[in-house]
Design an enzyme around this catalytic site. Structure first.
Site, PDB file in Angstrom:
ATOM      1  N   GLY A 238       1.044  -1.247  -0.124  1.00  0.00           N
ATOM      2  CA  GLY A 238       0.050   0.113   0.107  1.00  0.00           C
ATOM      3  C   GLY A 238       0.626   1.153  -0.069  1.00  0.00           C
ATOM      4  O   GLY A 238       2.058   1.261   0.542  1.00  0.00           O
TER       5      GLY A 238
ATOM      6  N   HIS B 171      -4.492   1.475   7.352  1.00  0.00           N
ATOM      7  CA  HIS B 171      -3.268   1.995   7.479  1.00  0.00           C
ATOM      8  C   HIS B 171      -3.243   3.111   6.550  1.00  0.00           C
ATOM      9  O   HIS B 171      -2.512   4.273   6.791  1.00  0.00           O
ATOM     10  CB  HIS B 171      -1.993   1.047   7.476  1.00  0.00           C
ATOM     11  CG  HIS B 171      -0.768   1.398   7.083  1.00  0.00           C
ATOM     12  ND1 HIS B 171       0.084   0.951   8.177  1.00  0.00           N
ATOM     13  CD2 HIS B 171      -0.024   2.293   6.368  1.00  0.00           C
ATOM     14  CE1 HIS B 171       1.074   1.343   7.899  1.00  0.00           C
ATOM     15  NE2 HIS B 171       0.943   2.286   6.796  1.00  0.00           N
ATOM     16  N   GLU B 172      -3.594   2.990   5.323  1.00  0.00           N
ATOM     17  CA  GLU B 172      -3.342   3.727   4.203  1.00  0.00           C
ATOM     18  C   GLU B 172      -4.274   5.131   4.480  1.00  0.00           C
ATOM     19  O   GLU B 172      -3.737   6.247   4.008  1.00  0.00           O
ATOM     20  CB  GLU B 172      -3.459   3.187   2.726  1.00  0.00           C
ATOM     21  CG  GLU B 172      -2.737   2.209   2.511  1.00  0.00           C
ATOM     22  CD  GLU B 172      -0.992   2.427   2.678  1.00  0.00           C
ATOM     23  OE1 GLU B 172      -0.844   3.665   2.700  1.00  0.00           O
ATOM     24  OE2 GLU B 172      -0.411   1.470   2.971  1.00  0.00           O
TER      25      GLU B 172
ATOM     26  N   HIS C  94      -2.715   7.334   6.767  1.00  0.00           N
ATOM     27  CA  HIS C  94      -1.589   8.294   6.034  1.00  0.00           C
ATOM     28  C   HIS C  94      -2.148   9.637   5.771  1.00  0.00           C
ATOM     29  O   HIS C  94      -1.876  10.694   5.651  1.00  0.00           O
ATOM     30  CB  HIS C  94      -0.906   7.788   4.944  1.00  0.00           C
ATOM     31  CG  HIS C  94       0.108   6.712   5.252  1.00  0.00           C
ATOM     32  ND1 HIS C  94       1.359   7.393   5.947  1.00  0.00           N
ATOM     33  CD2 HIS C  94       0.401   5.589   4.971  1.00  0.00           C
ATOM     34  CE1 HIS C  94       2.111   6.244   6.243  1.00  0.00           C
ATOM     35  NE2 HIS C  94       1.870   5.269   5.605  1.00  0.00           N
TER      36      HIS C  94
ATOM     37  N   GLN D  35       2.746  10.196   1.146  1.00  0.00           N
ATOM     38  CA  GLN D  35       4.317   9.556   1.266  1.00  0.00           C
ATOM     39  C   GLN D  35       5.236   9.744   0.040  1.00  0.00           C
ATOM     40  O   GLN D  35       6.378   9.553   0.256  1.00  0.00           O
ATOM     41  CB  GLN D  35       4.095   8.055   1.474  1.00  0.00           C
ATOM     42  CG  GLN D  35       3.441   7.387   2.566  1.00  0.00           C
ATOM     43  CD  GLN D  35       3.065   5.894   2.652  1.00  0.00           C
ATOM     44  OE1 GLN D  35       2.165   5.374   2.288  1.00  0.00           O
ATOM     45  NE2 GLN D  35       4.369   5.326   3.345  1.00  0.00           N
TER      46      GLN D  35
ATOM     47  N   CYS E 123       5.922  -0.233   7.241  1.00  0.00           N
ATOM     48  CA  CYS E 123       5.428   1.240   6.383  1.00  0.00           C
ATOM     49  C   CYS E 123       6.594   1.463   5.482  1.00  0.00           C
ATOM     50  O   CYS E 123       7.806   1.517   5.874  1.00  0.00           O
ATOM     51  CB  CYS E 123       5.035   2.095   7.221  1.00  0.00           C
ATOM     52  SG  CYS E 123       4.462   3.838   6.446  1.00  0.00           S
ATOM     53  N   LEU E 124       6.235   1.741   4.238  1.00  0.00           N
ATOM     54  CA  LEU E 124       7.449   2.078   3.216  1.00  0.00           C
ATOM     55  C   LEU E 124       8.007   3.388   3.831  1.00  0.00           C
ATOM     56  O   LEU E 124       9.247   3.867   3.377  1.00  0.00           O
ATOM     57  CB  LEU E 124       6.740   2.157   1.748  1.00  0.00           C
ATOM     58  CG  LEU E 124       6.348   1.127   1.328  1.00  0.00           C
ATOM     59  CD1 LEU E 124       5.700   1.414  -0.193  1.00  0.00           C
ATOM     60  CD2 LEU E 124       7.499   0.085   1.396  1.00  0.00           C
TER      61      LEU E 124
END
Ligand code: NI
Length: 173
Positions: free
Chosen positions: A46, A137-138, A141, A51, A95-96
């Protein structure tokens, strides 16, 4: 399509509430394509627009993990959670924007989500399992929230210090 740079925590752009998308423009389609390519390349399941430094309510995800199963790239514009199950589920999240750090986060096990797709159509789907965790989670963000915000303060501070060190090392390289 092009890979975009993924912001690393801590970064003020990761803490902001993103703006609603007004219309599905050519520019937005290109951003969604780039985000999917960036997510698969990372690799991750994701990625949210903040991000990659774009303060818009847009996320991409693909949580298909079965070997050999066809990919399911999803683009969610202005997503909203309209229902959450009382039942909770705990996943070890990553997380990226916080590479190689993981932590257990408890969230509703199932959520109903509405969003606009790339054709401008409103969509609705109930997610469960990893998909439910990922979409929550996304969406976090888009509201300036990271998974480490659910962890104990000491653990969060430790991870943040590691990320600051990582950023210093990358800046020198
Ligand atoms: Ni993330």
């Amino acid at each position: 399509m092009a890979l975009r740079d993924i912001l690393i925590h801590p970064d003020p752009r990761l803490k902001k509430v993103a703006d609603p998308v007004a219309d599905v423009s050519t520019e937005l389609r290109r951003l969604a394509d780039d985000m999917l390519e960036t997510m698969y390349d990372a690799p991750g399941i994701g990625l949210a627009a903040p991000q990659v430094g774009i303060p818009s309510r847009l996320l991409v995800m693909d949580c298909v993990k079965e070997e050999g199963a066809p990919p399911r790239p999803m683009v969610l514009i202005n997503p909203e959670i309209t229902w959450s199950s009382e039942a909770l589920n705990t996943y070890e999240e990553g997380c990226l924007s916080i590479p190689e750090q993981y932590g257990d986060v408890e969230r509703p096990a199932e959520v109903q989500v509405t969003w606009t797709d790339l054709d401008g159509e409103r969509q609705e789907e109930q997610f469960s399992g990893l998909w439910a965790t990922c979409v929550q989670h996304e969406i976090d963000h888009l509201n300036g929230k990271l998974f480490i915000d659910y962890l104990k303060p000491l653990r969060r501070q430790m991870i943040t210090r590691k990320m600051m060190k990582l950023k210093r090392e990358r800046a020198r390289a």
